[in-house]
Motif scaffolding. Structure first.
Motif, PDB file in Angstrom:
ATOM      1  N   GLN A 198     -13.809  32.294   6.055  1.00 47.31           N
ATOM      2  CA  GLN A 198     -13.612  32.486   4.624  1.00 47.31           C
ATOM      3  C   GLN A 198     -14.304  31.369   3.854  1.00 47.31           C
ATOM      4  O   GLN A 198     -14.234  30.198   4.256  1.00 47.31           O
ATOM      5  N   ARG A 199     -14.973  31.748   2.774  1.00 50.07           N
ATOM      6  CA  ARG A 199     -15.508  30.738   1.865  1.00 50.07           C
ATOM      7  C   ARG A 199     -14.465  30.470   0.791  1.00 50.07           C
ATOM      8  O   ARG A 199     -13.940  31.402   0.167  1.00 50.07           O
ATOM      9  N   LEU A 200     -14.169  29.211   0.574  1.00 48.28           N
ATOM     10  CA  LEU A 200     -13.165  28.798  -0.400  1.00 48.28           C
ATOM     11  C   LEU A 200     -13.867  28.137  -1.575  1.00 48.28           C
ATOM     12  O   LEU A 200     -14.505  27.107  -1.410  1.00 48.28           O
ATOM     13  N   GLU A 201     -13.753  28.748  -2.738  1.00 45.74           N
ATOM     14  CA  GLU A 201     -14.364  28.206  -3.943  1.00 45.74           C
ATOM     15  C   GLU A 201     -13.256  27.662  -4.848  1.00 45.74           C
ATOM     16  O   GLU A 201     -12.509  28.422  -5.468  1.00 45.74           O
ATOM     17  N   TYR A 202     -13.151  26.345  -4.895  1.00 49.73           N
ATOM     18  CA  TYR A 202     -12.129  25.693  -5.709  1.00 49.73           C
ATOM     19  C   TYR A 202     -12.636  25.585  -7.150  1.00 49.73           C
ATOM     20  O   TYR A 202     -13.749  25.099  -7.395  1.00 49.73           O
ATOM     21  N   THR A 203     -11.841  26.046  -8.105  1.00 52.90           N
ATOM     22  CA  THR A 203     -12.246  26.015  -9.505  1.00 52.90           C
ATOM     23  C   THR A 203     -11.340  25.056 -10.291  1.00 52.90           C
ATOM     24  O   THR A 203     -10.301  24.624  -9.811  1.00 52.90           O
TER      25      THR A 203
END
Length: 208
Positions: A198-203
């Motif tokens: 999974q790619r985790l994109e923290y915003t």
């Protein structure tokens, strides 16, 4: 990196909506990406056999079993001054390689982000700052009310992002976008028996 392609009919529908929809924007939300990480799940390694300890013959009165005491009454693992220091678990080389690939191949890098303009209750135009040589590009998105998934279509690709939250260093809950890349990496590394990537994109977008 190639993304997962959405069905042709849905892609055509979204593109048509995006190109022809000049309705007033009644709601917008932005997701600036501040960090990218990857979660990689590989099979658990087989446990190593535990051979029986050789017999010492006569009983010396010293318990040498795990968790017992050595001569002098010192608990095993605490023989050094200040107690034993646990070594950090080594990172599997394949996991490290996949994590590096996921971060490097993400179409939106830290410093970029997504802006969603709702011109319909469940869709609208999408503006993506890729923070790469691609610059800022246009696309469309689709999200059912109350759903935790957003379909983002841009640069000829789509990503189904799952919305969740994480606790930032400031103690506040912010939006985390998760993209499932399992199928891609199972195809890329067929002999690795990969279970999940999974790619985790923290915003920096607050959850409330």
């Amino acid at each position: 990196m190639k993304g997962r392609h959405i069905p042709t009919l849905l892609a055509a529908l979204l593109l048509t909506v995006g190109c022809s929809d000049d309705s007033e924007v009644f709601y917008s939300i932005s997701y600036p990406v501040v960090r990218i990480d990857a979660a990689v799940t590989l099979p658990e390694p087989e446990p190593e056999p535990n051979p029986e300890e050789p017999s010492t013959g006569e009983d010396s009165g010293t318990d040498t079993s795990e968790g017992g005491t050595t001569e002098g009454g010192t608990t095993e693992g605490d023989a050094t001054e200040g107690g034993a220091t646990e070594e950090p678990e080594p990172v599997d080389p394949l996991v490290a390689q996949i994590q590096a690939e996921v971060a490097a191949e993400a179409l939106v890098q830290p410093g970029g982000g997504y802006t969603l303009d709702f011109t319909r209750y469940n869709r609208g135009p999408l503006t993506v700052d890729t923070a790469t040589e691609n610059g800022t590009v246009d696309g469309v998105f689709f999200k059912e009310p109350g759903a935790t998934q957003i379909n983002l279509f841009f640069l000829g690709q789509t990503y189904a992002c799952t919305l969740s939250s994480y606790t930032d260093t400031d103690g506040k809950n912010k939006v985390l976008l998760t993209v499932d890349l399992t199928a891609l990496y199972q195809e890329r590394y067929p002999s690795a028996n990969i279970q999940k990537v999974q790619r985790l994109e923290y915003t920096s977008t607050p959850t409330n």
